[in-house]
Design a protein around this motif. Structure first.
Motif, mmCIF file in Angstrom:
data_model
loop_
_atom_site.group_PDB
_atom_site.id
_atom_site.type_symbol
_atom_site.label_atom_id
_atom_site.label_comp_id
_atom_site.label_asym_id
_atom_site.label_seq_id
_atom_site.Cartn_x
_atom_site.Cartn_y
_atom_site.Cartn_z
ATOM 1 N N ALA A 108 0.814 -1.208 0.000
ATOM 2 C CA ALA A 108 0.000 0.000 0.000
ATOM 3 C C ALA A 108 0.852 1.265 0.000
ATOM 4 N N LYS A 109 1.903 1.257 0.809
ATOM 5 C CA LYS A 109 2.662 2.499 0.988
ATOM 6 C C LYS A 109 3.817 2.629 0.001
ATOM 7 N N ARG B 92 -8.016 0.110 -9.249
ATOM 8 C CA ARG B 92 -7.439 0.864 -8.147
ATOM 9 C C ARG B 92 -7.626 2.371 -8.343
ATOM 10 N N LYS C 139 -9.862 5.134 -6.197
ATOM 11 C CA LYS C 139 -9.243 6.279 -5.551
ATOM 12 C C LYS C 139 -9.998 7.552 -5.941
ATOM 13 N N ASN D 233 -10.250 4.963 0.238
ATOM 14 C CA ASN D 233 -8.876 4.933 0.711
ATOM 15 C C ASN D 233 -8.245 3.619 0.258
ATOM 16 N N SER E 107 -5.089 2.556 0.009
ATOM 17 C CA SER E 107 -4.071 1.973 0.890
ATOM 18 C C SER E 107 -4.710 1.191 2.016
ATOM 19 N N LYS E 108 -5.694 1.827 2.649
ATOM 20 C CA LYS E 108 -6.341 1.185 3.786
ATOM 21 C C LYS E 108 -6.970 -0.137 3.354
#
Lengths: 317, 354
Positions: B138-139, B231, B235, B240, B242-243
């Motif tokens: 995710a990050k 994805r 977004k 969210n 990443s979450k």
């Protein structure tokens, strides 16, 4: 100091050689855009064929047997990898899933045939494995000689030479340029008249040959027989070397040497003052932790070839 | 419009036909291999059937075998739904197993607290093992396949080391867990001639229900699926991403951790030093794939693979090595993964029929 080096270096080379071969295979495959989780299975196949051939023909070929065995294992690995190529290039299968299936299939076939042919879960020990040797003239060189050329396996040096050949092929020949182009931007490559499917087939088959070679070298230098536990994770470690080496042949070789070093540390560490206090567990997991750190960008970014894992469908944007 | 409907029903038909054809092809290839290696395929398959369904005992053992496969299948299917490939189920199983047994050994409490605590510990440990690759994905955009493979090996070595040096004094397996943390059931055992069947199967089936509920009935599930489909669009729609990626990996890891719990608190009652992987995680990939990442499909696929794996134990009585089943499963995966070619062949066949 010299003694320590003379004990570490041959061990490192010894453990690295199979990883180098297999990782180079991974580089070819992934550079063409085909993910190869199946390296493990290709090594299993290579180890199985190498051992069986060696057992069957040791009487015929004598001292040459191990060399002929690894060549036969190379061919077997290449043939076996065609399954992965057909599934992931022609049938557009998910390449990771196909790779997982390759791993299961190789182990299943290897152990199945072992049981059918030998009536038990593991083969006998081979009569003609590779033996360590002292290289005549070179070992007489002061300092370098005893470290690099005493009690080593010739296959280790073959692996390093093959790494340089792979680098030359990938970066200095038209073939290599095409192979890389197919992995970065298959559509552009296709527009320029490169046959994407053909290049990917060749790359996957090359990875099969090198994986088979790696597996058979592992089997014939380190374990000397075949069972379900002969190849346990060396293929995945080679895959880690591909990524740690940033999909570059020499990088992969360096990474494989480093992993070989980490493995040998857990064996020779008791003789080295600085390392004998470190619990073995840290040395055991070091290659894996380092790979994760490398991927996370702590050791420079590692970016995969752009079209890695994406089947190419002609005419699609 | 009519065309659209037709395509849809065709898709559903293919969705059912592809797995069935793959399984049949797998079994046929298995029969051919038996023939070539000089065995009688009919005897081989009868032995396989007997190995799984001969009497109450073997049926109990088969159910025991199916239990963790349902959970690892769910784990991989759940991650797949949000576009993630969790090859790390294997490591999450090992860590979940270790954590559950650890709690089972050291905590002293009545069953009503102890058992849920141990189960939860296993699920949490598995979730934690899924959190790391989820976070990195995710990050930092690190590919989860490689990270989870590496996490598998770390789990294997760490678990072995903890068994050897922390839970025992250089022994290869721990003592049995306290009875208050055991999933074992005298009732089920008596019913099945003292097989190792345990209550875990209820947890596994309940987990399948939970997955169905999360994916099909909640906003979280909707978002997870949306992230899996696209994805960037998710977004843009204000989700969210990443979450959701992290959450998906954690839940997936928790399912796999539960599979480890089944082995730790149910089947074996302890944890041992293992020389290689349990293969539960890798078999879970096959289960999820054959089950089309759908909870009901996963349960059915787990039953099929559980039966094959348990039945394999009896195949040597017909002279066939147990590994034949691994070959069959690998071939089934190939065909399901290459469903494109089966669909192509089916449409081709249909056209010619007309």
């Amino acid at each position: 100091m010299l003694d320590i080096l003379a004990s570490i270096v041959p061990t490192v080379l010894f453990f690295s050689a199979p990883l180098i071969f297999t990782a180079l295979g991974g580089v070819f495959s992934e550079r063409s855009g085909v993910i190869n989780i199946g390296l493990e299975g290709l090594m299993v196949m290579g180890a199985f064929v190498g051992i069986v051939f060696n057992l069957a023909f040791a009487d015929v070929f004598g001292g040459l047997t191990p060399w002929i065995s690894i060549i036969v294992a190379m061919v077997a690995g290449a043939l076996f990898s065609v399954i992965h190529a057909v599934a992931s290039v022609s049938f557009r299968a998910d390449q990771t899933v196909s790779g997982v299936a390759i791993n299961m299939l190789a182990l299943g076939v290897g152990v199945y045939l072992t049981k059918v042919w030998y009536g038990k879960g593991q083969t006998d020990m081979v009569a003609e494995p590779f033996n360590s040797q002292t290289i005549p003239v070179l070992s007489k060189i002061p300092i370098i000689g005893p470290i690099f050329f005493e009690g080593v396996y010739v296959t280790s040096y073959v692996a390093i030479i093959v790494a340089f050949i792979a680098w030359f092929v990938l970066y200095k020949t038209a073939f290599g340029l095409r192979l890389r182009a197919v992995g970065e931007h298959p559509m552009a490559a296709d527009t320029n008249g490169i046959n994407v499917s053909k290049m990917r087939y060749i790359a996957v088959i090359l990875s099969g040959a090198l994986g088979g070679l790696g597996g058979s070298v592992f089997a014939l230098t380190i374990v000397s027989n075949f069972s379900h536990a002969t190849i346990v994770g060396q293929g995945f470690m080679s895959l880690a070397a591909v990524i740690f080496g940033k999909w570059h042949p020499l990088g992969a070789m360096g990474a494989a040497l480093f992993f070989g070093f980490a493995q040998s540390l857990s064996i020779v560490s008791s003789g080295i003052p600085v390392l004998e206090n470190i619990p073995q567990i840290f040395l055991l997991i070091a290659p894996y932790v380092l790979t994760i750190l490398a991927l996370a960008g702590f050791i420079g970014r590692a970016d995969a070839p752009r079209a890695n894992g994406i089947p190419y469908i002609k005419g699609n944007r | 419009m009519r065309q659209v409907i037709q395509v849809k029903s065709n898709n559903r038909l293919f969705g059912i036909l592809v797995p069935i054809i793959s399984v049949l092809l797998g079994l046929i290839v298995g029969a051919i291999i038996m023939l070539i290696s000089g065995h009688n395929p009919i005897e081989g398959y009868i032995a396989l059937w007997n190995g799984a369904f001969y009497d109450e005992f073997t049926i109990g053992e088969t159910i025991r075998r199916i239990t963790p496969l349902i959970l690892t299948g769910l784990a991989i299917a759940f991650a797949f739904r949000s576009g993630l490939f969790n090859i790390g189920a294997e490591g999450q199983v090992i860590i979940g197993w270790l954590a559950a047994v650890w709690v089972g050994l050291i905590v002293d409490a009545p069953m009503i607290i102890h058992l849920p605590l141990a189960v939860l510990a296993g699920a949490l440990a598995g979730g934690l093992w899924g959190f790391v690759p989820g976070l990195l994905k995710a990050k930092l955009g690190v590919h989860e396949v490689i990270v989870t493979i590496m996490m598998n090996y770390i789990a294997l070595y760490v678990s072995n080391e903890i068994v050897r040096s922390v839970l025992t004094d250089h022994d290869t397996s721990t003592e049995k867990i306290a009875a208050t943390a055991s999933l074992g059931s005298e009732w089920l055992q008596a019913l099945t001639f003292y097989s190792r069947m345990h209550y875990g199967i209820l947890i596994a089936l309940f987990a399948a229900l939970i997955m169905w509920f999360i994916i099909d009935r909640t906003t979280i599930g909707y978002e997870l699926k949306a992230v899996g489909f696209n994805r960037h669009a998710s977004k843009y729609a204000g989700m969210n991403v990443s979450k959701n990626i992290i959450l998906s990996m954690v839940i997936s890891g928790a399912f796999a951790g539960l599979a480890g719990v089944m082995e730790g608190l149910g089947t074996y009652g302890n944890v041992s030093v293992i020389s290689g992987f349990t293969n539960l995680g890798f078999d879970g990939i096959a289960v999820a794939l054959l089950g089309a990442n759908n909870p009901l499909g996963v349960v059915l696929a787990a039953i099929l693979f559980g039966v094959l794996k348990e039945g394999a134990g009896e195949m040597p009585s017909a002279g066939v090595p147990t590994e034949l089943v691994d070959i069959i499963i690998a071939i089934i995966i190939f065909f399901v993964a290459s469903s494109y070619i089966i669909r192509w062949a089916l449409t081709r066949f249909k056209k010619e029929g007309k």
